[in-house]
Design an enzyme around this catalytic site. Structure first.
Site, PDB file in Angstrom:
ATOM      1  N   ASP A 289       0.865  -1.172   0.000  1.00  0.00           N
ATOM      2  CA  ASP A 289       0.000   0.000   0.000  1.00  0.00           C
ATOM      3  C   ASP A 289       0.916   1.242   0.000  1.00  0.00           C
ATOM      4  OD1 ASP A 289      -2.130   1.738   0.059  1.00  0.00           O
ATOM      5  OD2 ASP A 289      -3.282   0.544   1.468  1.00  0.00           O
TER       6      ASP A 289
HETATM    7  C1  NOJ Z   1      -4.050   3.893   0.061  1.00  0.00           C
HETATM    8  C2  NOJ Z   1      -5.208   2.959   0.151  1.00  0.00           C
HETATM    9  O1  NOJ Z   1      -5.180   2.256   1.377  1.00  0.00           O
HETATM   10  C3  NOJ Z   1      -5.297   1.945  -0.981  1.00  0.00           C
HETATM   11  O2  NOJ Z   1      -6.521   1.292  -0.902  1.00  0.00           O
HETATM   12  C4  NOJ Z   1      -5.101   2.624  -2.299  1.00  0.00           C
HETATM   13  O3  NOJ Z   1      -5.209   1.664  -3.331  1.00  0.00           O
HETATM   14  C5  NOJ Z   1      -3.754   3.305  -2.322  1.00  0.00           C
HETATM   15  N1  NOJ Z   1      -3.685   4.311  -1.270  1.00  0.00           N
HETATM   16  C6  NOJ Z   1      -3.447   3.957  -3.670  1.00  0.00           C
HETATM   17  O4  NOJ Z   1      -4.273   5.039  -3.864  1.00  0.00           O
END
Ligand code: NOJ
Length: 732
Positions: A289
């Protein structure tokens, strides 16, 4: 993901030729870098926004002259494997650089959070799951795949499959609810929709199931928080939809932010390598993430960036989102013998496979006519989005048949949310076009309702009592649209109080006081605590964040042009203090009863206000004659459902089971199957499902699947609480 021998050979050849630095480049997804317009680092600016040193207005002023830096030199140098961009012409240019100007000619993956639609934003997943419509889940995903690919996006950070039982968590909105079976059906259908139409490169994308795993169990419902999940819950509940998705072919996964039983998922070898790749057999790759590898240092699970990178890659983390830690430290770690080249090669092989499978090596470019096709929303996409919105609405309460609204009735449409088009879409929707949004007010106009609109104050500000009086005076019936703005759910939007925000309950109180029938239409991204509303408002409609067709869908349900058919994908609590509340809980030794010394609160009836699977419509159904017959391989459950009302309607018939005694305490009920049936008034039908005996087992704490002889209860009903039952002894 199946590749031809020739494609696999091509990948191996590339891996043989690539330098270590080029391999590491493939494992890098850089953060968006914005240049110009301000003279502080972008990350610092974000910090300043968060802690209040910069206002929104100051930021937009600073951003005026800025632009995104697409890091073309880094692409040329083979230092980037994937990016986040949404513009076909930019993507074409970047792919051309990657293919023609980088030494190995490897195309880019272009990722984005397409969680519930691209141009055609359909209901948030929590809402769409209420449709219990597998075919719909697939079709909306396929539509999102086609639309986004026309803008250059070939990799969706979706579906989000976190089972969520605590509505305080803002990210409940992104996933399919509290039940592992419904979530697994949803997961498999989403993968088919996103990845299944492989006859043309324009029609499919790579899915990225997330967040692996257990994020939904964050303590106290607070986002990013720690999780402690015993093995049996992990395997039976939290991993179930991921397993279903991988079995359906999901090619990538994103690790979750949380630590799981003490190890951040980002560096959790048991999760990433052993469970996802070896046990489930995912042959694509895992991405972190955003910024999560660096956060392992903050978690206290790594000494420094380099250590975090080594731990992550060793655990099976193939791609680094946003930190550049792999880029900065991985080659050195390999040269020093801290990370084996086989680990790097394995990661690169997985990434290249996905690129190859997407056809990017052959043709990564978006054609002008494809972009043109979506200049305006195609009619069929709008129609599908509307159907999805209509099917997702759940009728919670309808005293005295207030709904559907009667012809000729004058309606006072109340509430600022009814006229805030951008707040219909919910979290993670950014690619819609403003002109495609239909607010509830607009939907009433489109539907030809006889109504007047009264905002009665902004959602989080003081009420306008003069307008309330006018609203009370005008309508024969009052429709109040209340709930959460888009930003109140989604990431970083946990709430400690999940009642209606601001003055909105007061607004309902005031409207009720005028003696006219009141319909509350709820727009929200999580289950709200609705104890007061259920007691005081005669008709309550759960409309969630439904996407661009919100207004048309809401009006078609309120007016009765379309029959409601949604069933809750989550239990709705009475008060916040009840969270987590979910139907498939284990039994205690002292289930709630009138006796004081039983498992309950002294100030609250037990159980959900509205349970999982619940939902009314404008007709009624009666269940009778339930039978469960045990065969050699399956239990056949049959129940007769009769439409006892006066309108044709659709019922989602649900079948549950319970393993009465086992070596691990099992849930009081578990959804095993569901079927939709449409019946005319007075019509009845026998609805039958077959539940494989192999589905009556469970995973123990070590992840071993056990089928244990004993007594089972089977249930059929229109929700998880009100069911007919049959008892059977089963020997496997
Ligand atoms: C943080 C989020 O937790 C995740 O779900 C997302 O895909 C990523 N950022 C990228 O935007």
């Amino acid at each position: 993901m199946k590749l031809t021998k020739e494609q696999e050979n091509r990948i191996e050849e590339l891996i043989r030729e690539m330098t270590l630095e080029e391999k590491v480049g493939q494992m890098n997804l850089p953060s968006i870098s914005i240049v110009g317009g301000f003279n502080i680092p972008f990350s610092e600016m974000i910090e300043m926004m968060h802690d209040g040193r910069l206002t929104k207005e100051q930021v937009s002023e600073m951003m005026k002259d800025s632009h995104q830096d697409y890091q073309e030199d880094d692409i040329r140098a083979g230092r980037i494997g994937a990016m986040m961009v949404t513009d076909a012409s930019v993507v074409n240019r970047l792919q051309e650089i990657a293919l023609k100007e980088s030494r190995r000619g490897i195309p880019l993956l272009i990722g984005l959070d397409v969680i519930h639609g691209f141009y055609s934003v359909y209901p948030i997943a929590l809402a769409e799951a209420c449709s219990f419509d597998e075919e719909l889940f697939e079709q909306t995903a396929a539509m999102a795949a086609r639309e986004s690919r026309s803008a250059g996006v070939n990799w969706h950070f979706a579906p989000m499959l976190d089972i969520a039982r605590d509505a305080r968590w803002g990210r409940c909105s992104e996933g399919p609810g509290e039940d592992p079976y419904l979530a697994s059906v949803f997961a498999a259908a989403k993968i088919r929709g996103l990845q299944g139409n492989t006859d043309s490169y324009e029609n499919y994308v790579a899915a990225c199931v997330k967040h692996f795993a257990g994020y939904g169990a964050c303590e106290g419902g607070r986002d990013y928080n720690t999780t402690a999940i015993p093995g049996h819950l992990m395997y039976n509940v939290y991993l179930a939809p991921f397993e279903a998705a991988v079995k359906s072919g999901a090619v990538t996964a994103m690790a979750a932010f949380n630590d799981l039983n003490g190890t951040p998922c980002t560096v959790n070898r048991k999760l990433l390598r052993e469970t996802l790749k070896e046990r489930f057999g995912m042959n694509g790759f895992v991405v972190s993430d955003a910024n999560a590898i660096r956060e392992c240092v903050v978690h206290g699970a790594a000494e420094n960036d380099a250590d975090a990178g080594i731990k992550a890659v060793t655990a099976g983390m193939d791609m680094d989102m946003n930190t550049a830690i792999y880029l900065d430290h991985l080659a050195q770690a390999v040269n020093e013998g801290k990370v084996g080249m086989d680990i790097v090669d394995d990661a690169v092989r997985r990434i290249l496979r996905v690129k190859m499978w997407l056809g990017l090596f052959d043709d990564p470019y978006i054609k002008a006519e494809t972009v043109e096709r979506y200049k305006a929303l195609p009619d069929e996409n709008r129609a599908l989005t509307r159907r999805a919105a209509e099917e997702s609405i759940v009728l919670l309460k309808n005293d005295n048949d207030i709904l559907p609204l009667k012809p000729g009735q004058k309606i006072s449409l109340v509430g600022a949310l009814a006229d805030m088009p951008a707040d219909t879409v919910g979290a993670w929707a950014a690619s819609f076009r403003k002109e495609d949004l239909v607010s509830v007010r607009q939907g009433f106009e489109n539907g030809g309702a006889e109504f007047k609109y009264f905002a009665c104050g902004e959602p989080e500000e003081e009420l306008n009592y003069d307008e309330i009086q006018e609203a009370c005076a005008y309508g024969d019936v009052i429709v109040a649209v209340v709930g959460e703005k888009t930003a109140m759910s989604g990431e970083a939007s946990s709430r400690s109080d999940i009642t209606l925000p601001g003055e909105q309950r007061k607004l309902l109180e005031e409207l009720s006081a005028c003696g006219k029938p009141v319909v509350a239409v709820l727009m929200n991204g999580r289950a709200l605590a609705l104890g007061w509303e259920a007691e005081n408002i005669p008709a309550v409609v759960e409309a969630w964040h439904l996407g661009i067709e919100t207004g048309n869908a809401v009006y078609s349900i309120l007016s009765g042009r379309v029959m409601p058919q949604g069933k809750l994908s989550v239990s709705i609590p009475r008060v916040t203090g009840q969270c987590p509340v979910y139907y498939n809980h284990p039994n205690t030794g002292r289930p709630a009863s009138r006796s004081k010394f039983t498992s309950k609160y002294i100030d609250l009836p037990n159980g959900a206000l509205y349970p999982f699977g619940y939902g009314l419509t404008y007709t009624s159904f009666e269940y009778a004659g339930f039978e469960a017959t045990v065969g050699d391989d399956a239990v056949t459950c049959t129940v007769t459902v009769k439409n006892t009302g006066s309108r044709k309607g659709t019922e989602t018939v649900q079948f549950y089971s319970r393993d009465v005694a086992a070596s691990i305490v099992r849930p009081v009920k578990e959804l095993k199957a569901f079927k939709k049936v449409q019946l005319d008034p007075g019509e009845e039908a026998a609805v039958s499902v077959s539940i494989g005996l192999d589905r009556l087992g469970f995973y123990d704490n070590d992840g071993e699947y056990r089928l244990e002889d004993g007594t089972f209860l089977f249930y059929a009903g229109g929700d998880s609480e009100n069911c007919l039952s049959a008892e059977k002894y089963i020997a496997f």
